[in-house]
Design an enzyme around this catalytic site. Structure first.
Site, mmCIF file in Angstrom:
data_model
loop_
_atom_site.group_PDB
_atom_site.id
_atom_site.type_symbol
_atom_site.label_atom_id
_atom_site.label_comp_id
_atom_site.label_asym_id
_atom_site.label_seq_id
_atom_site.Cartn_x
_atom_site.Cartn_y
_atom_site.Cartn_z
ATOM 1 N N LYS A 1 0.826 -1.206 0.000
ATOM 2 C CA LYS A 1 0.000 0.000 0.000
ATOM 3 C C LYS A 1 0.865 1.264 0.000
ATOM 4 O O LYS A 1 2.088 1.189 0.234
ATOM 5 C CB LYS A 1 -0.938 -0.049 1.208
ATOM 6 N N TYR B 1 -12.140 -3.123 -4.343
ATOM 7 C CA TYR B 1 -12.697 -3.231 -2.982
ATOM 8 C C TYR B 1 -14.226 -3.226 -2.978
ATOM 9 O O TYR B 1 -14.825 -2.900 -1.948
ATOM 10 C CB TYR B 1 -12.171 -2.083 -2.118
ATOM 11 N N ASN C 1 -2.108 0.142 6.797
ATOM 12 C CA ASN C 1 -1.674 -1.143 7.352
ATOM 13 C C ASN C 1 -0.758 -1.916 6.405
ATOM 14 O O ASN C 1 -0.714 -3.142 6.422
ATOM 15 C CB ASN C 1 -2.869 -1.978 7.804
ATOM 16 N N HIS D 1 -2.046 -5.385 1.406
ATOM 17 C CA HIS D 1 -3.277 -6.151 1.162
ATOM 18 C C HIS D 1 -2.875 -7.576 0.796
ATOM 19 O O HIS D 1 -1.857 -7.783 0.145
ATOM 20 C CB HIS D 1 -4.057 -5.535 -0.003
ATOM 21 N N GLU E 1 -9.275 -10.369 -7.912
ATOM 22 C CA GLU E 1 -8.277 -9.312 -7.755
ATOM 23 C C GLU E 1 -7.181 -9.396 -8.827
ATOM 24 O O GLU E 1 -6.734 -8.366 -9.346
ATOM 25 C CB GLU E 1 -7.655 -9.417 -6.358
#
Ligand code: UDP
Ligand code: MG
Length: 140
Positions: free
Chosen positions: A10, A50, A113, A116, A127
């Site tokens: 990310k 998402y 965080n 993914h 994905e």
């Protein structure tokens, strides 16, 4: 099937300059990198990615964040990849993630965080079709 998974490093990981460190962790855990790219995804791309979270309160912020800066996407190949990679990644909230997990080491908050990882083979197929429509480059 469960021998591949998709990860995204990310924006916070890219900003922290730890792309190599995180990819290296997976290599050390015996995964092969089957496809790899840096990309600046549009809001539309991450809305699709998402989509499962579209009714959640954090959706808009998540999509804005993911499209705000380049990310690195990879397909990892290895035995039991979905489950093993999720274990190495750790809990969604870095504060709750187990010691030694990527989110514990590199993450700062639920939003930032670090990484993914696909949560199921079905998610991986969806994905990877979005981020790697051209397919994988390598199969070892
Ligand atoms: N997320 C967030 N706030 C929340 C829950 C999730 O910002 O309260 C973000 C977080 O970056 C997470 C992503 O939305 O990684 C997808 O959420 P999910 O529950 O699928 O967590 P994951 O599978 O990534 O652990
Ligand atoms: Mg998830």
């Amino acid at each position: 099937m469960n021998n591949r998974t998709l990860i995204i490093l990310k924006p916070d990981s890219v900003k922290k300059n730890v792309i190599g460190e995180i990819l290296s962790r997976f290599e050390k855990e015996n995964f092969r990198i089957a496809a790899l790219k840096m990309l600046s995804g549009s809001k539309e791309l991450f809305e699709k990615f998402y989509e499962i979270h579209k009714d959640r309160p954090f959706f808009s912020e998540l999509v804005t964040w993911m499209s705000s800066y380049p990310v690195v996407a990879a397909i990892l190949e290895g035995e039991d990849a979905i489950n093993r990679v999720r274990q190495i990644v750790g809990a969604t909230d870095p504060n709750e993630a187990a010691p030694g997990t990527i989110r514990k080491i590199y993450g700062t908050s639920k939003g930032e965080n670090a990484i993914h990882a696909s949560d199921s083979w079905e998610s991986y197929l969806k994905e990877s079709a979005i981020l790697f429509p051209e397919g994988v480059c390598f199969a070892g």
